[in-house]
Design a protein around this motif. Structure first.
Motif, PDB file in Angstrom:
ATOM      1  N   VAL A  92       1.340   4.554 -11.289  1.00 53.18           N
ATOM      2  CA  VAL A  92       1.575   4.191 -12.687  1.00 53.18           C
ATOM      3  C   VAL A  92       1.386   2.699 -12.928  1.00 53.18           C
ATOM      4  O   VAL A  92       0.676   2.295 -13.852  1.00 53.18           O
ATOM      5  N   MET A  93       2.017   1.847 -12.120  1.00 50.99           N
ATOM      6  CA  MET A  93       1.944   0.406 -12.384  1.00 50.99           C
ATOM      7  C   MET A  93       0.529  -0.123 -12.143  1.00 50.99           C
ATOM      8  O   MET A  93       0.085  -1.038 -12.839  1.00 50.99           O
ATOM      9  N   ALA A  94      -0.174   0.433 -11.184  1.00 50.02           N
ATOM     10  CA  ALA A  94      -1.565   0.025 -10.959  1.00 50.02           C
ATOM     11  C   ALA A  94      -2.406   0.312 -12.200  1.00 50.02           C
ATOM     12  O   ALA A  94      -3.206  -0.522 -12.637  1.00 50.02           O
ATOM     13  N   LYS A  95      -2.222   1.496 -12.791  1.00 48.22           N
ATOM     14  CA  LYS A  95      -2.963   1.842 -14.005  1.00 48.22           C
ATOM     15  C   LYS A  95      -2.525   0.961 -15.173  1.00 48.22           C
ATOM     16  O   LYS A  95      -3.346   0.563 -15.999  1.00 48.22           O
TER      17      LYS A  95
ATOM     18  N   SER B 196      10.634 -11.060 -14.897  1.00 44.92           N
ATOM     19  CA  SER B 196      11.502 -11.220 -13.726  1.00 44.92           C
ATOM     20  C   SER B 196      10.835 -10.878 -12.399  1.00 44.92           C
ATOM     21  O   SER B 196      11.456 -10.957 -11.347  1.00 44.92           O
ATOM     22  N   ILE B 197       9.549 -10.502 -12.440  1.00 48.96           N
ATOM     23  CA  ILE B 197       8.805 -10.242 -11.204  1.00 48.96           C
ATOM     24  C   ILE B 197       7.363 -10.706 -11.412  1.00 48.96           C
ATOM     25  O   ILE B 197       6.847 -10.687 -12.535  1.00 48.96           O
ATOM     26  N   TRP B 198       6.722 -11.145 -10.315  1.00 48.52           N
ATOM     27  CA  TRP B 198       5.347 -11.644 -10.394  1.00 48.52           C
ATOM     28  C   TRP B 198       4.412 -10.644  -9.726  1.00 48.52           C
ATOM     29  O   TRP B 198       4.593 -10.301  -8.559  1.00 48.52           O
ATOM     30  N   LEU B 199       3.410 -10.188 -10.472  1.00 52.51           N
ATOM     31  CA  LEU B 199       2.446  -9.225  -9.953  1.00 52.51           C
ATOM     32  C   LEU B 199       1.026  -9.751 -10.110  1.00 52.51           C
ATOM     33  O   LEU B 199       0.707 -10.443 -11.091  1.00 52.51           O
ATOM     34  N   LEU B 200       0.180  -9.417  -9.139  1.00 56.79           N
ATOM     35  CA  LEU B 200      -1.223  -9.808  -9.221  1.00 56.79           C
ATOM     36  C   LEU B 200      -1.989  -8.816 -10.082  1.00 56.79           C
ATOM     37  O   LEU B 200      -1.849  -7.605  -9.924  1.00 56.79           O
ATOM     38  N   VAL B 201      -2.812  -9.353 -10.983  1.00 60.27           N
ATOM     39  CA  VAL B 201      -3.660  -8.505 -11.822  1.00 60.27           C
ATOM     40  C   VAL B 201      -5.094  -9.012 -11.740  1.00 60.27           C
ATOM     41  O   VAL B 201      -5.332 -10.201 -11.516  1.00 60.27           O
TER      42      VAL B 201
ATOM     43  N   ILE C 130      -0.549  -4.903  -5.589  1.00 63.42           N
ATOM     44  CA  ILE C 130      -0.492  -3.454  -5.441  1.00 63.42           C
ATOM     45  C   ILE C 130      -1.838  -2.943  -4.944  1.00 63.42           C
ATOM     46  O   ILE C 130      -2.877  -3.204  -5.557  1.00 63.42           O
ATOM     47  N   ILE C 131      -1.802  -2.221  -3.810  1.00 63.41           N
ATOM     48  CA  ILE C 131      -2.976  -1.506  -3.305  1.00 63.41           C
ATOM     49  C   ILE C 131      -2.653  -0.028  -3.492  1.00 63.41           C
ATOM     50  O   ILE C 131      -1.912   0.565  -2.705  1.00 63.41           O
TER      51      ILE C 131
ATOM     52  N   TYR D 269       0.864  -1.179   0.000  1.00 61.45           N
ATOM     53  CA  TYR D 269       0.000   0.000   0.000  1.00 61.45           C
ATOM     54  C   TYR D 269       0.900   1.228   0.000  1.00 61.45           C
ATOM     55  O   TYR D 269       1.582   1.533   0.973  1.00 61.45           O
ATOM     56  N   GLY D 270       0.899   1.931  -1.127  1.00 65.45           N
ATOM     57  CA  GLY D 270       1.745   3.114  -1.252  1.00 65.45           C
ATOM     58  C   GLY D 270       1.766   3.574  -2.692  1.00 65.45           C
ATOM     59  O   GLY D 270       1.010   3.095  -3.531  1.00 65.45           O
ATOM     60  N   GLY D 271       2.661   4.498  -2.976  1.00 68.43           N
ATOM     61  CA  GLY D 271       2.804   5.013  -4.323  1.00 68.43           C
ATOM     62  C   GLY D 271       3.820   4.244  -5.128  1.00 68.43           C
ATOM     63  O   GLY D 271       4.305   3.179  -4.707  1.00 68.43           O
ATOM     64  N   ASP D 272       4.180   4.787  -6.282  1.00 70.28           N
ATOM     65  CA  ASP D 272       5.105   4.093  -7.174  1.00 70.28           C
ATOM     66  C   ASP D 272       6.487   3.901  -6.551  1.00 70.28           C
ATOM     67  O   ASP D 272       7.156   2.903  -6.823  1.00 70.28           O
ATOM     68  N   GLY D 273       6.917   4.840  -5.699  1.00 70.61           N
ATOM     69  CA  GLY D 273       8.207   4.682  -5.039  1.00 70.61           C
ATOM     70  C   GLY D 273       8.254   3.446  -4.167  1.00 70.61           C
ATOM     71  O   GLY D 273       9.240   2.696  -4.162  1.00 70.61           O
ATOM     72  N   CYS D 274       7.179   3.208  -3.439  1.00 71.61           N
ATOM     73  CA  CYS D 274       7.079   2.034  -2.568  1.00 71.61           C
ATOM     74  C   CYS D 274       6.978   0.750  -3.399  1.00 71.61           C
ATOM     75  O   CYS D 274       7.653  -0.240  -3.122  1.00 71.61           O
TER      76      CYS D 274
END
Length: 298
Positions: A93-96, A285-290, A85-86, A63-68
């Protein structure tokens, strides 16, 4: 899919002001998902916390912005530990980019209900340092380094736009020698970006159409000058999602940037300086939930 345990990393200084702990408790109080929380501090950032969680949780939720988000991605780069990402920041940016709901309760409900899938996302390396979004030089770097924190708190992502207007007037072209997949190109410009993500963080506008975080490529974008007509054409191309003659654009796997002297650049949200940048993509190289679309069979 659902997870047995989720560890939330919360940045209390993120752009939104909302009772995130209350939201998390309300969402998961009657679920079978166990969860814990860590809060970032001045002497303990999100990346450090994320590294300590490897092997201890099923999912890291940020939970945070793009920096986090980018700090956690860099820490978990190359591991199998997925990230959710919350969105809690200014631009998100990445959430969008991944169509993650910007509303906090909606994003949390996706986790509780399991309406998501894990997606392999590309990252990049700049002089060996991982990044998730982009590397910026010139006015694109100044826009971040010179943005006033109090102004960001008041007007959000518009603060970057106002800073950009201020820096454009003083911008002078810089000469670059680019080696793009081993092909040398001599160019000059006021802004140079090597990006993994197309989203600009402002609405649904993209730097250039066709940029993807899953195509195994990085995109090199050069803005040549800042005269008024050029700025109008850049703005128009973003609005209409069309290619622009003012911006030079190359897609590649590797790029080396040579400069005559050290320059400040931004690696995601981190300020760095160098005279030479070696940048390459690292696919998946990274796993993200969508989110899973309602009509999707995935």
């Amino acid at each position: 899919m659902t997870f047995k345990h989720i560890h939330f990393i919360i940045n209390p200084a993120s752009g939104k002001e909302e009772p995130i702990l209350s939201y998390i408790n309300k969402t998961f109080v009657n679920s079978r998902i166990n969860w814990d929380v860590s809060v970032t501090k001045k002497d303990k950032g999100a990346g450090e916390i994320a590294r300590s969680l490897i092997g201890k949780t099923d999912l890291v939720a940020v939970y945070g912005g793009d920096g986090c988000v980018t700090a956690v991605a860099a820490a978990l780069y190359g591991t199998a530990l997925p990230i959710a990402i919350i969105p809690g920041g200014t631009a998100n940016v990445m959430a969008k980019e991944l169509n993650i709901p910007l509303d906090t309760m909606e994003a949390l409900e996706l986790l509780r209900a399991g309406r998501h899938k894990i997606k392999a996302v590309d990252m990049g390396l700049v002089n060996g340092e991982p990044f998730l979004l982009r590397v910026n030089l010139g006015i694109m770097a100044a826009m971040v380094t010179e943005a006033d924190r109090s102004l960001k708190d008041k007007i959000g992502q518009l603060a970057y736009g106002l800073t950009a207007v201020q820096t454009v007037a003083a911008a002078k072209p810089v000469n670059y020698l680019l080696e793009i997949d081993r092909k040398k190109v001599d160019v000059s410009g006021v802004a140079l970006t090597v990006t993994n993500s197309g989203n600009m963080g402002i609405g649904d506008f993209e730097l250039q159409p066709g940029i993807s975080v899953t195509d195994g490529l990085l995109d090199v974008i050069l803005m040549q000058d800042t005269n008024f007509s050029s700025l109008l054409r850049v703005a128009g191309s973003a609005l209409l999602q069309q290619k622009s003659s003012v911006l030079q654009h190359w897609a590649c796997k590797k790029v080396v940037i040579h400069m005559s002297k050290k320059q400040t650049f931004i690696c995601d949200d981190a300020e760095r300086s160098a005279k030479k940048l070696k940048i390459e993509v690292v696919p998946g190289s990274i796993w993200l939930l969508v989110p899973v679309q309602k009509n999707s069979l995935c």
